[in-house]
Design an enzyme around this catalytic site. Structure first.
Site, PDB file in Angstrom:
ATOM      1  N   HIS A   1       0.823  -1.202   0.000  1.00 55.80           N
ATOM      2  CA  HIS A   1       0.000   0.000   0.000  1.00 55.80           C
ATOM      3  C   HIS A   1       0.865   1.263   0.000  1.00 55.80           C
ATOM      4  O   HIS A   1       0.651   2.185  -0.793  1.00 55.80           O
ATOM      5  CB  HIS A   1      -0.920  -0.025   1.217  1.00 55.80           C
TER       6      HIS A   1
ATOM      7  N   ASN B   1       2.096   8.899  -6.695  1.00 51.27           N
ATOM      8  CA  ASN B   1       2.299  10.354  -6.586  1.00 51.27           C
ATOM      9  C   ASN B   1       3.463  10.815  -7.453  1.00 51.27           C
ATOM     10  O   ASN B   1       3.397  11.844  -8.126  1.00 51.27           O
ATOM     11  CB  ASN B   1       2.610  10.738  -5.128  1.00 51.27           C
TER      12      ASN B   1
ATOM     13  N   GLU C   1       1.181   3.903  -3.197  1.00 50.42           N
ATOM     14  CA  GLU C   1       0.733   5.296  -3.023  1.00 50.42           C
ATOM     15  C   GLU C   1       1.844   6.292  -3.343  1.00 50.42           C
ATOM     16  O   GLU C   1       1.613   7.297  -4.016  1.00 50.42           O
ATOM     17  CB  GLU C   1       0.230   5.521  -1.592  1.00 50.42           C
TER      18      GLU C   1
END
Length: 440
Positions: A308, A316, A312
């Protein structure tokens, strides 16, 4: 039939919310080994049947006491009712009636070396977390910074070996299964808590006509989501331990992998982030990511958490690269993912050339609902059932929640930016695994 809360239930919840939560370390969670005995699992079920209602009660109280009308938002009330309903289910689950002989066997300490009991009782502090920063219980003023009152619970432990080599009566196995089923129902009920709370914050911002949320709400969300990670970790671990008795993998204890291979997870996160990036921008080939990692680096961790955080942060970086250099650029600068292994931490650095962030905006990166995307997508609570699926960008939840995951087991997530060039994100993962949940 829809569930309704009673006054008596809310009084019981208020009573439970006065007790402090008991932190559990990764090292404690992994002591169960490949095949925990029925007795050991029963002791763990007993611990959770006391511990989870305390944690759920803290959340119900805090959601009820939120200031400035936030507690009146429909989505916040819906989440509060889910927690109250789960509390009721756990506290009303019938316990088996056990003979005094079985009770005595359960309480008899298993033969353990002094070294083992030291491992279980020793915990290290996370240098990145201030004392009380994620305290679990609201204090008596209702401002959510205390750690409850009532008797200290240091004697309660999640892992207690109860295995004397004899058979356990069938009622214990039946209760273990029933308890795991109840936990599974609760876990499903709470699947969309993150997005439903986010929806509640949006309702509040619209009603109050505010662009940004204040520090009190930010601190509440940090505490709330950290507590949620802890509750889901304990529930997920216990369900997996119960399942594990039927099928086991030598490298897994519940959802904890004792040999988490960093390179494999990083490779998978790179592929997933590039796929989402191509899909979102309609690119033939997303910016490339160079992985620098010794293939043998492995340590004890929860692979789901690490996947996770990597996904993430990579997402970005890739978004920043595409938006800085333009979607029609033929070749994008390469983003680097470097993994280093130290004695204390495994550190992952993600370096992009996505234009960086102005220094004044860096604190905002850790703010919930802050996003550099012009339009925040509307939050359909069903969209984010698993926490681990996300659109390319949107709610400004990726980084703050990833930092909580890192801190939960004694690590941290840091960001250093060069405006006009790019950003470096450092993900520190504590490899000593003795860090306790940051609830005190």
């Amino acid at each position: 039939m829809s569930w309704k809360k009673s006054e008596k239930l809310m009084e019981t919840i208020k009573h439970y919310s006065n007790f402090p939560a008991t932190g559990v370390s990764l090292r404690q969670m992994v002591q169960f080994g490949e095949k925990p005995s029925t007795g050991t699992l029963f002791r763990a079920s007993q611990f959770l049947s006391e511990e989870l209602p305390i944690r759920l009660a803290h959340r119900v109280q805090e959601l009820s006491d939120l200031p400035d009308g936030l507690n009146e938002m429909p989505s916040i009330q819906r989440v509060r009712d889910w927690y109250a309903q789960s509390f009721e289910e756990l506290t009303t689950l019938p316990r088996p009636s056990l003979s005094s002989e079985v009770r005595e066997r359960l309480l008899r300490p298993a033969r353990r070396s002094e070294k083992d009991s030291k491992i279980l009782s020793q915990t290290t502090l996370n240098p990145s977390v201030k004392k009380g920063q994620y305290k679990s219980a609201p204090d008596s003023n209702g401002n959510g910074n205390g750690n409850g009152h009532g008797r200290p619970t240091s004697s309660r432990r999640y892992y207690v070996a109860a295995d004397d080599g004899q058979e356990w009566p069938p009622e214990l196995s039946a209760y273990n299964l029933k308890f795991a089923e109840a936990l599974d129902r609760i876990k499903r009920r709470h699947d969309s808590v993150v997005t439903t709370v986010a929806q509640g914050i949006l309702e509040y911002k619209r009603k109050r006509q505010r662009m940004q949320i204040d520090n009190n709400i930010q601190a509440f969300l940090d505490r709330f989501y950290m507590s949620r990670i802890g509750i889901r970790m304990l529930i997920g671990q216990h369900i997996a331990l119960t399942d594990q008795r039927q099928r086991s993998d030598p490298n897994y204890v519940g959802i904890i992998c004792t040999k988490t291979n960093v390179r494999e997870l990083a490779q998978e996160a790179i592929e997933n982030a590039r796929f989402v990036c191509e899909d979102h921008y309609g690119l033939f080939d997303a910016p490339k990511v160079q992985l620098v990692c010794n293939p043998d680096i492995s340590f004890m961790y929860v692979p789901g958490h690490l996947s996770h955080m990597l996904f993430e942060t990579l997402k970005n970086s890739l978004r920043a690269v595409v938006e800085t250099h333009g979607q029609d650029k033929e070749e994008f600068p390469v983003t680097k993912l470097i993994v280093a292994e130290g004695k204390e931490d495994i550190t992952i650095k993600i370096s992009d050339e996505g234009g960086g962030i102005p220094r004044s905006a860096i604190p905002l990166v850790w703010t919930y609902m802050y996003t550099t995307v012009d339009q925040t997508p509307s939050l359909d609570p069903d969209f984010n059932k698993s926490d681990f699926k996300a659109p390319m960008a949107g709610f400004g939840y990726g980084l703050p929640i990833s930092r909580l995951y890192a801190r939960y087991f004694g690590g941290d997530l840091k960001l250093i930016s060069m405006e006009g060039y790019g950003t470096d994100v450092y993900l520190h993962l504590n490899r000593l695994s003795s860090s306790s949940e940051p609830l005190q």
